[in-house]
Scaffold this active site. Structure first.
Site, PDB file in Angstrom:
ATOM      1  N   ASP A 167       0.846  -1.183   0.000  1.00 44.42           N
ATOM      2  CA  ASP A 167       0.000   0.000   0.000  1.00 44.42           C
ATOM      3  C   ASP A 167       0.889   1.242   0.000  1.00 44.42           C
ATOM      4  OD1 ASP A 167      -3.010   0.792   0.390  1.00 44.42           O
ATOM      5  OD2 ASP A 167      -1.848   2.190   1.599  1.00 44.42           O
ATOM      6  N   THR A 168       0.444   2.275  -0.701  1.00 43.89           N
ATOM      7  CA  THR A 168       1.223   3.507  -0.834  1.00 43.89           C
ATOM      8  C   THR A 168       0.377   4.714  -0.467  1.00 43.89           C
ATOM      9  OG1 THR A 168       2.570   2.557  -2.623  1.00 43.89           O
ATOM     10  CG2 THR A 168       2.544   4.953  -2.432  1.00 43.89           C
TER      11      THR A 168
END
Length: 204
Positions: A85-86
């Site tokens: 996840d970013t």
């Protein structure tokens, strides 16, 4: 050879993982991201009230990557699951914009300054008798040239902004305004490939 699953529907992460030469499947990890963030926000508030410091954005991406990997790992008996996840962080979490106005707000905030991009990765190695878990994050600082309002609107017209954290893709047309980075470029795209490989190479 172990089954390898990328728990993300991101085409950018798929392209990066393909650079390893490994064969893998894509099964997006479906989680309630807002619930995870709300839970961590509550913990952050408690920590700050007690005088403790909390690395909030790192905790968010690690928790989200783990949740996505665990959601997919629960569907299989054996294999390697990779969750990621970013987020873009500029004193607030900047996820994917909800609409053009939200994207415009993000870009106007980021232009002419330096912000951080945090990417969390979780590798779950599931075997018959046990499950091994590796979770880490990478922080990359991104400096953006000043943008006029006209340039901001022109970039929004490309359509790139709407499915990306922080309303921009460093690998696309937004690269025209990236003055420099400090850290891992691939992490900004969505997957810190070299750091991930240091974990994967023990199991593949």
């Amino acid at each position: 050879m172990r089954r390898i699953i990328l728990a993300s529907g991101s085409p950018r992460r798929k392209e990066l993982l393909a650079q390893t030469g490994l064969e893998f499947e894509v099964i997006p990890g479906e989680v309630d991201e807002e619930a995870v963030v709300r839970s961590l926000l509550k913990i952050r508030e408690i920590s700050e009230n007690n005088g403790a410091s909390a690395d909030y954005p790192a905790a968010v991406v690690k928790a989200l990557s783990a949740s996505k990997a665990e959601a997919v790992a629960a569907q299989i008996q054996e294999g390697i699951v990779i969750g990621s996840d970013t987020i873009v962080w500029d004193n607030e979490i900047m996820g994917k914009p909800v609409d053009r106005a939200d994207a415009y707000r993000m870009l106007r905030q980021l232009q002419g300054s330096v912000h951080s991009v945090f990417t969390g990765v979780t590798v779950l190695v599931r075997e018959k008798t046990e499950t091994k878990k590796h979770t880490f994050f990478c922080e990359t600082k991104v400096e953006v040239y000043p943008m006029t309002e006209e340039e901001t609107e022109r970039y929004l017209d490309t359509g790139e902004a709407m499915d990306k954290a922080g309303a921009y893709g460093i690998q696309g047309k937004f690269g025209l305004w990236v003055k420099g980075i400090e850290g891992d470029y691939n992490s900004v795209v969505g997957l810190p490939l070299s750091a991930l490989w240091q974990v994967l190479k023990e199991y593949v």
